[in-house]
Design an enzyme around this catalytic site. Structure first.
Site, short mmCIF file in Angstrom:
data_model
loop_
_atom_site.label_atom_id
_atom_site.label_comp_id
_atom_site.label_asym_id
_atom_site.label_seq_id
_atom_site.Cartn_x
_atom_site.Cartn_y
_atom_site.Cartn_z
N ASP A 82 85.20 -0.18 65.41
CA ASP A 82 85.51 0.43 66.70
C ASP A 82 84.71 -0.28 67.79
O ASP A 82 83.73 -0.97 67.50
CB ASP A 82 85.18 1.93 66.67
N ASP A 131 82.57 0.12 71.33
CA ASP A 131 81.86 1.06 72.19
C ASP A 131 81.40 0.35 73.46
O ASP A 131 80.97 -0.82 73.41
CB ASP A 131 80.62 1.63 71.48
N ASP A 149 69.40 2.94 66.55
CA ASP A 149 68.68 3.01 65.28
C ASP A 149 68.02 1.71 64.83
O ASP A 149 66.83 1.67 64.54
CB ASP A 149 69.58 3.60 64.17
#
Ligand code: ATP
Ligand code: MG
Length: 435
Positions: free
Chosen positions: A42, A44, A133
């Site tokens: 995907d 972003d 992260d």
């Protein structure tokens, strides 16, 4: 990084934001994957436009998320996520509670152990990158000048194939224990190493994974195991003891039994191979059967030997297992039920020659049960003749008979088996041959 591989929808959204004077970056995993030459799952976008400003710019925009508003741009075949840059908040970001009227929502909440429950504060592009992260997930691509932006050590770590948390590993894994599963997922799917301090921290904190809401864990488990690298993920989960925290009974049965571990790893390797050669997604029920089947079948056999009828023994074992697992991972009831049905049909598939084969083949769980038999026959050669029998039967069976459902009660017009678009396709014989 070439724009050729960026989704045209994401590109047009980036151009539009930029044309209106906003910062517009591709961010997160898509930049990582583009640099590695992989197709991103995907795309972003990070921007300094606020959710309301984004909404005004795009007609196909829907704002989602109650706590943190994100924009989803809906295109024909994909959703592009656009989010306003955020930063790691602190208690001082919380608004004063109002004396009168509606109390204002807090923007940052941590629980007593340090797990972040709400983080809802806008920030700069750099702050946004540093709250992500891992360093390899914190890279950004600026549409304004086609430059790559690396606020940490993402490019070097990508080059060295290392998964390194941004900041102190134990703090980052405590803030959000799901990051431990994400580290394992990227290590398994990308063939990267988890940096040693981070790995030690995962091993130390693995028991805290149970603090994550069970519904979120179910989502993560699927991403972890269903995308072609289940065996490596399993090994890392096992070593770090994330596995035995999430699935205690599975942990117990493989700890004391190397044969069970072997069967399970073989199942997962077979699934990975099938996924890679066919690019096919496994249904969650079939996957759970492959993962838990060997230990459930063993436990059911023990019960059966104690005098409980075979079918009942399997039912009870599955029910107990589902009860235990629901405390950590919320596997939907229909997935658990389907897994049980797949396992329960095995006895009928093993029986040679089978009784009323057309009726068995008409059962809704038949295709997945046969796929399970195919997986099991890889390690249990004694199942091969049954598998071959069924493959021949299916080849020779007239299509109408193949579509006969087991239940006689269904109205006639619903009897034909329909192929649903987008349904998970169980493994066909050709997948095995390809592998
Ligand atoms: P995938 O290929 O599975 O989509 P991804 O890295 O893109 O991997 P997403 O879940 O799509 O994962 O998340 C997009 C980005 O959001 C990540 O790359 C990371 O920068 C950030 N992110 C996601 N989950 C977390 C988390 N738990 N903590 C911090 N940052 C996160
Ligand atoms: Mg992603």
């Amino acid at each position: 990084m070439s724009r050729k591989h960026v989704s045209p929808n994401a590109l047009s959204a980036l151009y539009r934001l930029h044309a209106r004077g906003f910062i517009a970056y591709l961010v997160g995993g898509c930049v990582r994957d583009l640099l590695l030459g992989r197709t991103p799952k995907d795309f972003d976008i990070g921007t300094d436009a606020t959710p309301n400003q984004i909404k005004k710019l795009f007609r196909n925009c829907r704002l989602i998320g109650r706590r943190f508003r994100l924009a989803h741009l809906h295109f024909k075949n994909e959703i592009v996520e656009v989010s306003t840059f955020r930063r790691a908040g602190s208690p001082s970001d919380n608004p004063e509670p109002e004396e009168e009227g509606r109390p204002k929502r807090p923007r940052h909440i941590k629980d007593e152990e340090g797990m972040v429950l709400v983080d809802n504060v806008f920030g700069t592009p750099e702050e946004d990158a540093l709250r992500r992260d891992f360093t390899i997930n914190a890279l950004a691509y600026n549409i304004a000048d086609a430059s790559l932006i690396d606020f940490s050590t993402g490019l070097a770590d990508l080059n060295d194939r290392v998964i390194r948390p941004i900041g102190e590993p134990s703090v980052r894994f405590t803030e959000d224990p799901v990051r431990m599963l994400r580290a394992v997922r990227f290590a398994a799917s990308h063939g990267f190493d988890i940096e040693s301090a981070a790995w030690e921290s995962i091993c130390e904190l693995s028991s805290t994974i149970s603090r994550v809401p069970p519904a979120r864990l179910y989502e993560e488990i699927q991403k972890l195991f269903l995308l072609g690298s289940a065996r490596t993920a399993f090994r890392l989960m096992d070593k770090s003891r994330l596995l035995s925290t999430l699935f205690p009974s599975l942990g117990r049965s493989i700890d004391g039994n190397s044969r069970c571990r072997e069967l399970l790893e073989a199942n997962l390797a077979f699934i990975d191979q099938a996924y890679r050669s066919g690019g096919m997604a496994l249904s969650p029920a079939l996957f759970f059967a492959a993962l838990f089947g060997p230990s459930l079948e063993r436990a059911a056999l023990v019960r059966h030997k104690e005098g409980i009828p075979r079918h009942q023994a399997l039912d009870e074992t599955c029910a107990l297992f589902m009860e235990e697992i629901s405390k950590t991972v919320s596997v939907p009831g229909r997935v658990g039920g389907r897994m049980r049905a797949i396992l329960a049909l095995q006895a009928s598939l093993h029986k040679m020659p089978p009784r009323r084969p057309a009726s068995i083949a008409g059962r809704s769980e038949f295709a997945e049960a046969l796929a399970y038999l195919r997986i099991a026959a890889e390690t249990k050669k004694e199942y091969k003749p049954s598998l071959e029998w069924w493959d021949t039967f299916l080849l020779e069976m007239p299509p109408i008979a193949a579509a006969e459902p087991a239940t006689e009660k269904l109205p006639k017009k619903r009897r034909r088996r329909r192929r649903q678009k987008g349904r998970h396709v169980p493994m066909a014989p050709s997948d095995q041959e390809k592998g």
